[in-house]
Design a protein around this motif. Structure first.
Motif, PDB file in Angstrom:
ATOM      1  N   ASP A 264       0.778  -1.234   0.073  1.00  0.00           N
ATOM      2  CA  ASP A 264      -0.003  -0.225  -0.046  1.00  0.00           C
ATOM      3  C   ASP A 264       1.090   1.134  -0.011  1.00  0.00           C
ATOM      4  O   ASP A 264       1.859   0.926   0.574  1.00  0.00           O
ATOM      5  CB  ASP A 264      -0.975  -0.110   1.250  1.00  0.00           C
TER       6      ASP A 264
ATOM      7  N   GLU B  41       1.710   1.702   6.046  1.00  0.00           N
ATOM      8  CA  GLU B  41       2.018   0.570   5.242  1.00  0.00           C
ATOM      9  C   GLU B  41       3.368   0.553   4.780  1.00  0.00           C
ATOM     10  O   GLU B  41       4.308  -0.497   4.628  1.00  0.00           O
ATOM     11  CB  GLU B  41       1.113   0.141   4.196  1.00  0.00           C
ATOM     12  N   GLN B  42       3.993   1.703   4.382  1.00  0.00           N
ATOM     13  CA  GLN B  42       5.402   1.824   3.528  1.00  0.00           C
ATOM     14  C   GLN B  42       6.312   1.655   4.788  1.00  0.00           C
ATOM     15  O   GLN B  42       7.297   1.070   4.590  1.00  0.00           O
ATOM     16  CB  GLN B  42       5.460   3.147   3.010  1.00  0.00           C
TER      17      GLN B  42
END
Length: 169
Positions: free
Chosen positions: A36, A41-42
């Protein structure tokens, strides 16, 4: 008074920027395509695979920096026929590239927070400072409009005016 034309940075540098810049940016995006795109999420992806995410963000950042000579080359060619389009398109695109470079530094710092303090703390730090003002932040949209203005100027320079275009068709 004599006017001198300067071909800075030169054909080889411009050509390398034109080929390598977009290629590295694409490689960077493709490397992180399975995750994502939003920061929580990164950061979690970096914690899970730091080598992949470092390669991804590094390739994108280097590609972004390598685009400036290509932009200068396009601006110079459009300038010969449509100087206003070249000026404003070039200024907006380069401003957007500079803003993206600042964002790359912020991303790098966020990833270092993951290493030093863990994913949850890094996510909280980024979330807490997400809307913070920076002088380059308002320039971020300039890159989108700049490419449109520069493309329109190139089209008008080549097909929208009488006489020969500034480059071969």
């Amino acid at each position: 008074m004599t006017t001198t034309s300067v071909d800075f940075p030169g054909r080889w540098v411009e050509g390398a920027g034109l080929v390598l810049g977009p290629s590295l940016m694409l490689a960077g995006v493709l490397l992180r395509a399975g995750f994502d795109g939003f920061f929580p999420e990164q950061l979690a992806a970096f914690a899970g695979d730091p080598v992949l995410m470092t390669a991804s963000y590094g390739a994108f950042a280097v590609g972004n920096v390598l685009l400036w000579p290509a932009v200068i080359a396009l601006v110079r060619r459009v300038w010969a026929v449509r100087p206003r389009w070249a000026l404003w398109g070039g200024v907006m695109v380069l401003s957007g590239l500079f803003a993206r470079s600042i964002h790359a530094g912020v991303s790098h710092l966020a990833f270092q927070l993951v290493d030093v303090q863990g994913v949850e703390t890094a996510q909280k730090a980024v979330a807490g400072s997400y809307g913070a003002f920076h002088p380059f932040h308002p320039l971020s949209p300039a890159i989108f409009f700049g490419w449109i203005v520069l493309a329109a100027g190139a089209w008008r320079a080549c097909w929208g005016s009488p006489g020969p275009p500034p480059w071969p068709r």
